[in-house]
Design a protein around this motif. Structure first.
Motif, short mmCIF file in Angstrom:
data_model
loop_
_atom_site.label_atom_id
_atom_site.label_comp_id
_atom_site.label_asym_id
_atom_site.label_seq_id
_atom_site.Cartn_x
_atom_site.Cartn_y
_atom_site.Cartn_z
N LEU A 73 2.89 -6.27 -12.68
CA LEU A 73 2.83 -6.21 -11.22
C LEU A 73 4.02 -5.37 -10.78
N ALA A 74 3.77 -4.32 -10.03
CA ALA A 74 4.85 -3.46 -9.54
C ALA A 74 5.08 -3.75 -8.06
N VAL A 75 6.26 -4.28 -7.76
CA VAL A 75 6.63 -4.53 -6.37
C VAL A 75 7.39 -3.29 -5.88
N VAL A 76 6.81 -2.57 -4.95
CA VAL A 76 7.38 -1.33 -4.44
C VAL A 76 8.12 -1.65 -3.15
N VAL A 77 9.43 -1.38 -3.14
CA VAL A 77 10.27 -1.68 -1.99
C VAL A 77 10.78 -0.38 -1.38
N ASP A 78 10.39 -0.11 -0.16
CA ASP A 78 10.85 1.07 0.57
C ASP A 78 11.76 0.62 1.70
N GLY A 79 12.95 1.22 1.76
CA GLY A 79 13.90 0.87 2.80
C GLY A 79 14.22 2.07 3.68
N GLN A 80 14.63 1.79 4.91
CA GLN A 80 15.05 2.88 5.78
C GLN A 80 16.33 3.52 5.28
N ALA A 81 17.06 2.79 4.44
CA ALA A 81 18.27 3.29 3.80
C ALA A 81 18.31 2.78 2.37
N PRO A 82 18.98 3.51 1.46
CA PRO A 82 19.04 3.06 0.07
C PRO A 82 19.60 1.65 -0.08
N ASP A 83 20.58 1.32 0.75
CA ASP A 83 21.20 0.00 0.64
C ASP A 83 20.21 -1.11 0.98
N LEU A 84 19.37 -0.86 1.98
CA LEU A 84 18.36 -1.86 2.34
C LEU A 84 17.36 -2.06 1.20
N PRO A 249 8.96 -4.41 7.98
CA PRO A 249 9.34 -3.13 8.60
C PRO A 249 10.27 -3.32 9.79
N ASP A 250 10.15 -4.44 10.51
CA ASP A 250 11.04 -4.69 11.64
C ASP A 250 12.50 -4.80 11.20
N HIS A 251 12.68 -5.16 9.94
CA HIS A 251 14.03 -5.28 9.40
C HIS A 251 14.37 -4.11 8.47
N GLY A 252 13.62 -3.04 8.60
CA GLY A 252 13.95 -1.83 7.85
C GLY A 252 13.44 -1.78 6.43
N VAL A 253 12.51 -2.68 6.06
CA VAL A 253 12.04 -2.74 4.68
C VAL A 253 10.52 -2.89 4.67
N ARG A 254 9.90 -2.20 3.75
CA ARG A 254 8.46 -2.34 3.53
C ARG A 254 8.23 -2.70 2.07
N VAL A 255 7.50 -3.78 1.82
CA VAL A 255 7.25 -4.25 0.45
C VAL A 255 5.76 -4.25 0.19
N ARG A 256 5.36 -3.62 -0.92
CA ARG A 256 3.95 -3.59 -1.31
C ARG A 256 3.83 -3.94 -2.79
N ILE A 257 2.65 -4.41 -3.16
CA ILE A 257 2.40 -4.80 -4.55
C ILE A 257 1.29 -3.94 -5.13
N THR A 258 1.54 -3.39 -6.30
CA THR A 258 0.52 -2.61 -6.99
C THR A 258 0.69 -2.85 -8.50
N HIS A 486 -8.52 1.49 0.53
CA HIS A 486 -7.80 0.91 1.67
C HIS A 486 -7.08 -0.39 1.32
N THR A 487 -7.27 -0.91 0.10
CA THR A 487 -6.54 -2.11 -0.28
C THR A 487 -5.07 -1.77 -0.53
N GLU A 488 -4.22 -2.79 -0.48
CA GLU A 488 -2.78 -2.53 -0.62
C GLU A 488 -2.44 -1.92 -1.98
N ALA A 489 -2.94 -2.52 -3.06
CA ALA A 489 -2.59 -2.03 -4.39
C ALA A 489 -3.07 -0.60 -4.60
N MET A 490 -4.29 -0.28 -4.11
CA MET A 490 -4.84 1.04 -4.32
C MET A 490 -4.15 2.08 -3.46
N SER A 491 -3.93 1.76 -2.18
CA SER A 491 -3.25 2.73 -1.31
C SER A 491 -1.83 2.98 -1.78
N THR A 492 -1.17 1.94 -2.28
CA THR A 492 0.19 2.12 -2.81
C THR A 492 0.17 2.99 -4.06
N MET A 493 -0.81 2.75 -4.93
CA MET A 493 -0.91 3.55 -6.15
C MET A 493 -1.16 5.02 -5.82
#
Length: 854
Positions: A73-84, A249-258, A486-493
């Motif tokens: 399971l790959a948890v993909v974490v995107d932040g508005q900044a590297p530190d986030l 995203p309201d806290h500067g982070v987006r987390v998805r699972i693929t 359109h599913t989360e895992a597929m769109s993330t992949m």
């Protein structure tokens, strides 16, 4: 002889109808109990292809040497900044590591003390030079923030900068970047949002690259293959963790699972989505068509009871024969219903016709058995042979399906010649008042006979056109194209596929040792189809002396400043308000009142707003300062100094080392992947990995179907030859079937439908139904029955095709692209099969043979 045997069998069943019903229900009960208690479901798609194929053996060897790369399971974490992104990914990983009951391993690639200290050495020398120059210039800012890494300290730094502007020692343009960053953070806080300051950009003077804003947590879940979604519990825990940590995203982070596991789970979930509604719609349509075919509930109920009993018995056979179904063999129920319902319709329509001619029910039933027995047995035998032809193939999923479906055909024909006559006797259908055939089709029969040469000419041209189109028929080996985009895992992949470094279509090569891996990596990196090559030796940076010298020079200037870190006490909200007010006043004095407005409002805000602004301004600051201290302390890197966990990712315990290769170009394009695989395997024939696996899987599956198709055609031809005993009659059955197959493939090209793992299952169904339809017409023709389209057989064939289309056509409405393509191909195949059986076959048959000819 066969006709007499079937007539006697039917006669015995109607005389002892209750006993036959009891025995059938008892058998169904016993086999149903067996199926309920012993028949399992294994959703592990890795088992769908035989493990003894050479490419599968290489794949399994790699999995054994590097088990940490399997079922991720790959948890993909995107932040508005590297530190986030760093903070969020670390928090998730820490939570996951506490649940050893859900996860085998949890790791963060590219993280940890080694990369925090030495990761900078992987940058080009000139980029390190520019970075260290920027850090030296920012030394005063870094010094103040190190002593007081808070909102108060930051406002103090801004105040000093503005003082320099006030004294004409600096310009507003020179300090615009930090002012804008703080202003944006404060403005968002006043609106109830959190937009952290990008400290990486402020302190290093450069915007982070896209990959610096993304982190990965790779988790190996403990899978439960008895469930439809094998990783449902681990995935649910990850989502709960993300929610509890407030990583939104309201806290500067987006987390998805693929990852492979998430993709498989989402695929099964998508397939099952709306399945209940589709099944209900299908059942209603089937019942309506059955009513139109047999016109009486007293005929429909026996057909449905026979169908259900047969399905239960077939499921029991599956439990005894294979024990566990896979995602392909579970389709045996679809195959059984599609063909077994045809047997029931044939019997009931013929019985209706006999009731029109014979008033006594038992005599009509025996006559039905005498008339329908031989074509029904032959159709069942040839259909079963067609399915069983898939048993010896390497595609285990379809091999299992062929065994179960083949046995199901035997069960179906036996029940339709025993249980169904008994049920018809018990239900006492009313006699028929008119001919059961299609009287309106008589002119068409005459027209086909009169213009049979023209019909055959058109059929021949259609066949030639289809053969010409076959060169454009494609097998889409990419399983990702079968999933809902359109599913989360597929769109993330698909998002990850846009970057060569994160493309899922990588290749793995196992080499004898680290030296061999480094040499192979050098050769592969020169290939134009290759985007990047990674081996353990690649983690030893180049040009280290020059890079370390630059960092040592910067450390002399900045090191003492960083040593003062945290000497000031934490500020109160009043301290922050005061500091904000001072900066606002300074902004007004230097002529920038528009920048002062947000700070003036902050100085008068409540504690929650002040705290929100402080959090946005300082999140990641301490980590960034620590990161600067770490990179200034970078040390020479050698193979021996690499972290053991990193080495284990690329070197197996027995010394064998892996080389990971990523493609160059568009990973969404199958042609790119094919060129990539061919180029790498030309250098490293022992290559494995996802890109190789999906291509080899496609080749294996297409070869399995081709081999099975040839074997099925041979088996069906032999059975027909033994039963019909004339070459011409065998040709009459097989020729329309071949034409239907060609037309189906040609139409697939014209409508842009590629063959794939899912829809290719439609081809065995086409074979089974096509053989059955053609046999009914040929046997009738041999028996001297003219006007084939006006006959009860035509009525039975027409409504059989319609019920099958209703049963499977709803698949085309599925949210799952693979299932939808299966439904579409089934409809195309049924249409072509019916077209050739109803129009081409009568033209082939010609006039009814005389007794001398027969």
């Amino acid at each position: 002889m066969i006709d007499r045997i079937v007539e006697r069998l039917v006669g015995a069943c109607i005389r002892h109808a209750l006993i036959v019903l009891f025995l059938a229900l008892a058998a169904a009960g016993a086999l149903g109990w067996t199926a309920a208690t012993r028949l399992g479901m294994d959703t592990d798609v890795a088992k769908l292809i035989a493990a003894d194929l050479p490419w599968r053996e290489r794949e399994l060897t790699f999995d054994r040497l590097f088990p940490q790369e399997v079922d991720l399971l790959a948890v993909v974490v995107d932040g508005q900044a590297p530190d986030l992104a760093d903070h969020a990914a670390t928090a998730i990983a820490e939570r996951l590591r506490t649940r050893t009951d859900l996860f085998k391993t949890v790791r963060m690639p590219g993280s940890g003390p080694f990369f925090e200290r030495n990761g900078i050495l992987f940058l080009p020398t000139e980029e390190i030079r520019a970075l260290t120059d920027r850090l030296i210039e920012a030394q005063p800012l870094i010094g103040v923030l190190a002593a007081d890494p808070s909102a108060r300290g930051l406002f103090g730094v801004l105040d000093r900068m503005l003082e320099g502007v006030e004294r004409k020692q600096a310009t507003m343009a020179q300090i615009a970047a930090p002012l804008d960053a703080v202003g944006a953070a404060v403005g968002a806080a006043l609106q109830g949002r959190t937009e952290p300051v990008a400290w990486s950009t402020l302190l290093t003077g450069r915007d982070p690259a896209p990959e610096e804003l993304r982190r990965f947590v790779l988790a190996q879940p403990i899978l439960d293959f008895d469930e439809l979604e094998a990783a449902a519990k681990p995935t649910g825990f990850i989502r709960d963790t993300v929610r509890q940590l407030g990583l939104t995203p309201d806290h500067g982070v987006r987390v998805r699972i693929t990852g492979s596991v998430a993709l498989n789970d989402e695929e099964f979930a998508t397939v099952s989505e709306g399945a209940g509604e589709s099944l209900a719609l299908s059942a209603v349509l089937v019942l309506v068509i059955l009513f139109l075919a047999v016109r009486s509930p007293r005929l429909i109920v026996p057909i449905m009871v026979t169908l259900v009993v047969g399905l239960v018995c077939t499921a029991g056979f599956a439990a005894l024969a294979v024990g566990t179904l896979n995602p392909i063999s579970v389709a045996f129920a679809v195959m059984f219903i599609g063909i077994a319902v045809d047997f029931g319709i044939q019997v009931c329509v013929r019985y209706r016709e006999q009731r029109f001619n014979i008033s006594e029910p038992d005599a009509a039933m025996r006559a039905t058995g005498r008339e329908v027995g031989r074509p029904l047995l032959l159709a069942a035998a040839t259909t079963a042979a067609g399915f069983l032809a898939f048993v010896p193939t390497a595609y285990v999923g379809v091999s299992q399906l062929g065994l179960i479906a083949g046995a199901g055909m035997v069960i179906a024909v036996l029940l339709n010649l025993t249980l169904l006559p008994a049920l018809l006797t018990l239900f006492h259908p009313s006699p028929e008042r008119e001919h059961v055939g299609i009287a309106a089709a008589r002119p068409l029969d005459r027209a086909l006979l009169r213009h049979r040469r023209a019909v055959l000419a058109v059929a021949g041209l259609a066949a030639l056109g289809s053969v010409a189109l076959l060169t454009q028929l494609r097998f889409d080996f990419n399983p990702l194209n079968l999933q809902n985009p359109h599913t989360e895992a597929m769109s993330t992949m698909r998002d990850l596929m846009d970057s060569p470094r994160t493309s899922p279509f990588s290749i793995e090569v196992v080499t004898p040792n680290v030296k061999a891996a480094a040499e192979l990596a050098d050769r592969l990196s020169t290939l134009p189809e290759v985007g990047e090559v990674i081996s353990v030796s690649g983690f030893v940076p180049e040009d280290q002396p020059a890079k370390l010298a630059l960092l040592a020079d910067a450390a002399q200037f900045i090191g003492p400043t960083l040593a003062l870190a945290g000497t000031e006490p934490p500020p109160t909200t009043d301290d922050i308000r005061k500091a904000a007010a001072e900066v606002a006043a300074r902004l007004v004095r230097v002529g920038a009142p528009e920048r002062a407005e947000a700070l003036q409002r902050l100085a008068k805000s409540d504690d929650a707003t002040v705290q929100r602004a402080a959090t946005a301004m300082t999140t990641g600051l301490k980590a960034r300062l620590d990161g600067i201290a770490a990179i200034l302390d970078a040390q020479p890197v050698t193979l021996d100094s690499l972290p053991p966990d990193l080495v284990r990712d690329y070197v197996a315990p027995d010394g064998r080392a892996r080389v990971t290769v990523f493609p160059k170009g568009d990973s969404h394009d199958n042609a790119t992947i094919v060129r990539f695989v061919d180029a790498v395997r030309a250098v490293a024939p022992q290559a494995t990995g996802v890109a190789v696996t999906i291509q080899e899987s496609g080749d294996t599956i297409s070869a399995a179907f081709l081999r099975a198709a040839v074997l099925a055609l041979v088996a069906v031809t032999v059975l027909l030859a033994l039963a019909l005993r004339r070459v011409r009659d065998v040709v009459l059955v097989v020729a329309p079937l071949v034409l239907a197959l060609l037309l189906t493939m040609g139409l697939c090209v014209l409508v842009g439908l590629s063959l794939n793992y899912a829809n290719i299952i439609a081809l065995p169904l086409l074979l089974g139904i096509g053989v059955a339809f053609n046999i009914y017409f040929v046997v009738n023709w041999r028996a001297g029955h003219g006007e084939p389209l006006a006959s009860p057989t035509a009525r039975a064939v027409l409504f059989s095709a319609l019920t099958t289309a209703a049963a499977f056509g709803t698949l085309a409405l599925s949210h799952h692209p693979g299932t939808a393509s299966m439904g579409l191909l089934l409809c195309i195949a049924l249409g072509c099969t019916l077209l050739t059986a109803v129009f081409v076959l009568p033209a082939l048959l010609g006039p009814v043979p005389t007794k001398q000819e027969g």
